[in-house]
Scaffold this motif. Sequence first.
Motif, mmCIF file in Angstrom:
data_model
loop_
_atom_site.group_PDB
_atom_site.id
_atom_site.type_symbol
_atom_site.label_atom_id
_atom_site.label_comp_id
_atom_site.label_asym_id
_atom_site.label_seq_id
_atom_site.Cartn_x
_atom_site.Cartn_y
_atom_site.Cartn_z
ATOM 1 N N MET A 51 0.820 -1.207 0.000
ATOM 2 C CA MET A 51 0.000 0.000 0.000
ATOM 3 C C MET A 51 0.853 1.256 0.000
ATOM 4 N N SER A 52 1.963 1.214 0.750
ATOM 5 C CA SER A 52 2.817 2.400 0.828
ATOM 6 C C SER A 52 3.395 2.751 -0.538
ATOM 7 N N SER A 53 3.751 1.724 -1.322
ATOM 8 C CA SER A 53 4.273 1.976 -2.669
ATOM 9 C C SER A 53 3.208 2.612 -3.555
ATOM 10 N N THR A 54 1.972 2.160 -3.393
ATOM 11 C CA THR A 54 0.880 2.721 -4.191
ATOM 12 C C THR A 54 0.608 4.165 -3.787
ATOM 13 N N TYR A 55 0.532 4.416 -2.485
ATOM 14 C CA TYR A 55 0.324 5.789 -2.015
ATOM 15 C C TYR A 55 1.435 6.712 -2.539
ATOM 16 N N ARG A 56 2.674 6.231 -2.527
ATOM 17 C CA ARG A 56 3.787 7.050 -3.021
ATOM 18 C C ARG A 56 3.584 7.421 -4.482
ATOM 19 N N ARG A 57 3.205 6.437 -5.285
ATOM 20 C CA ARG A 57 3.008 6.699 -6.705
ATOM 21 C C ARG A 57 1.816 7.617 -6.950
ATOM 22 N N MET A 58 0.868 7.623 -6.025
ATOM 23 C CA MET A 58 -0.285 8.521 -6.127
ATOM 24 C C MET A 58 0.041 9.932 -5.647
ATOM 25 N N GLY A 59 1.247 10.098 -5.070
ATOM 26 C CA GLY A 59 1.633 11.403 -4.545
ATOM 27 C C GLY A 59 1.075 11.681 -3.168
ATOM 28 N N LYS A 60 0.545 10.660 -2.511
ATOM 29 C CA LYS A 60 -0.017 10.797 -1.157
ATOM 30 C C LYS A 60 1.070 10.383 -0.162
ATOM 31 N N TYR A 61 2.001 11.291 0.048
ATOM 32 C CA TYR A 61 3.219 10.938 0.758
ATOM 33 C C TYR A 61 3.011 10.742 2.259
ATOM 34 N N GLU A 62 2.141 11.519 2.870
ATOM 35 C CA GLU A 62 1.892 11.324 4.297
ATOM 36 C C GLU A 62 1.300 9.946 4.564
ATOM 37 N N ASP A 63 0.342 9.547 3.739
ATOM 38 C CA ASP A 63 -0.247 8.209 3.879
ATOM 39 C C ASP A 63 0.811 7.139 3.628
ATOM 40 N N THR A 89 11.170 -3.067 3.149
ATOM 41 C CA THR A 89 10.364 -1.954 3.642
ATOM 42 C C THR A 89 11.218 -0.707 3.856
ATOM 43 N N LEU A 90 12.454 -0.880 4.320
ATOM 44 C CA LEU A 90 13.362 0.259 4.452
ATOM 45 C C LEU A 90 13.605 0.926 3.103
ATOM 46 N N THR A 91 13.763 0.114 2.073
ATOM 47 C CA THR A 91 13.966 0.652 0.729
ATOM 48 C C THR A 91 12.726 1.401 0.250
ATOM 49 N N ASN A 92 11.542 0.846 0.525
ATOM 50 C CA ASN A 92 10.292 1.530 0.166
ATOM 51 C C ASN A 92 10.202 2.890 0.852
ATOM 52 N N LEU A 93 10.552 2.920 2.134
ATOM 53 C CA LEU A 93 10.496 4.182 2.883
ATOM 54 C C LEU A 93 11.525 5.173 2.349
ATOM 55 N N ALA A 94 12.689 4.671 1.966
ATOM 56 C CA ALA A 94 13.717 5.539 1.383
ATOM 57 C C ALA A 94 13.232 6.186 0.090
ATOM 58 N N GLU A 95 12.478 5.438 -0.711
ATOM 59 C CA GLU A 95 11.923 5.991 -1.944
ATOM 60 C C GLU A 95 10.960 7.140 -1.657
ATOM 61 N N ILE A 96 10.159 6.978 -0.614
ATOM 62 C CA ILE A 96 9.219 8.045 -0.253
ATOM 63 C C ILE A 96 9.990 9.297 0.150
ATOM 64 N N TYR A 97 11.010 9.111 0.994
ATOM 65 C CA TYR A 97 11.823 10.250 1.417
ATOM 66 C C TYR A 97 12.504 10.919 0.229
ATOM 67 N N ARG A 98 12.937 10.115 -0.729
ATOM 68 C CA ARG A 98 13.529 10.682 -1.949
ATOM 69 C C ARG A 98 12.524 11.576 -2.666
ATOM 70 N N ASP A 99 11.308 11.110 -2.790
ATOM 71 C CA ASP A 99 10.301 11.845 -3.548
ATOM 72 C C ASP A 99 9.910 13.162 -2.888
ATOM 73 N N ILE A 100 10.078 13.256 -1.573
ATOM 74 C CA ILE A 100 9.725 14.506 -0.878
ATOM 75 C C ILE A 100 10.968 15.343 -0.556
ATOM 76 N N GLY A 101 12.108 14.938 -1.117
ATOM 77 C CA GLY A 101 13.316 15.741 -0.985
ATOM 78 C C GLY A 101 14.129 15.508 0.267
ATOM 79 N N MET A 102 13.817 14.455 1.026
ATOM 80 C CA MET A 102 14.580 14.127 2.239
ATOM 81 C C MET A 102 15.684 13.117 1.877
ATOM 82 N N TYR A 103 16.658 13.613 1.129
ATOM 83 C CA TYR A 103 17.640 12.718 0.514
ATOM 84 C C TYR A 103 18.593 12.090 1.538
#
Length: 271
Positions: A51-63, A89-103
Motif C-alpha cells: 500500500m505504501s508503494s501505491t500511495y507514493r506513486r499517487m503522490g499521497k506521501y503522508e499516507d 520496507t526500508l527501501t520503500n520508505l527511502a523511496e518516499i523520502y527521496r520523492d519529498i526531498g529528504m535525501y
Amino acid sequence: MRVRSAKSEGLSYQEMGKYENALSFYNQALVIREKELGSEHFDVAKTLSNMSSTYRRMGKYEDAISVCQRSLEIKEKILGPDNPSIAITLTNLAEIYRDIGMYEEGATLCQRALEIKERVHRSDHPSIATTLYILGDLYKNIGKHEEALALCQRSFEIKGRAHKCDHPAIANTSNVLAEIYECIGDFKESLIIYQQTLEIREKVLGKEHPDVATTLNDLAGLYRKMGKYEKAQLLYQRSLEIRETVLGSNHPDTIKTLNALSELYKSMSKI
C-alpha cells in the motif's frame, strides 16, 4: 473476494499504473488479513508495504509514510532488525523520502537496507540491485555523483544478468543512470540511455504508463539543457497529457511537468 486474489489484483493494477484500483484491492486484502490474522501479523505488514508503494506513486506521501512505518514496526517486532523483508520496507520508505526531498534521511535508510541484503543474499541477488539504484538516485540528488554512478552501474550489471534486456526493472535503473550522466554533463551518454529506457518502457508498459511519462519528462529536461527547445516542448506536452490523464492535475508529478513546460516557454520567448 479472498485475500490472495485481492493482493494479486492490487499488484496487477499497480504494475499497469492504475493506482486507485490497486489501492482498492490492497484495502480489501488488509481488512481480510487484519480480521483473520490480527493487526500485528507479518502478512498484514506485507500488505501495508504494498500500500505504501501505491500511495507514493499517487503522490499521497503522508499516507505512504504512515503505512510504511507501521509495516516496518510490525516486521521489526516479529522478525528482528536484520531480516531481508525489513530491508525491502526500508527501501520503500527511502523511496518516499527521496520523492519529498529528504535525501539524506532516505540514503541512511537505504544504506541500512543494503547492509542487511548483502549479509543475507549473494552479491548478485536482484533484490540488492533494487536498493543499489535507489541509493544511487539518492546520492545523485545529494551531489555524490561518482558514488551514484558506481552504485547504478553495479545495479545495471546485476539486473542484466537476472532479466531480459527489455525488463522494466532494467529500465528503472537505466533511467537513473541517464539522470546521473546528465548531472555530470555527459549529455551524449545520457541521451542514448534515456532513449533506450523510453523504448523499453513504451514496449513493455504501454505508451500511457506513468513510468513512460517520467522518462519523457526527464528526456525533455535534457533536450532543454541542450537548447533543443522544440523537441523538449513535444516531450513535455506528451508527459503532461499522460500525467493529467493517469495521475490527475493535482499530482506532484503533473505539477512538476507543468512547471517545467512553463519555464521552457519562458526560455523560448527569449530567443
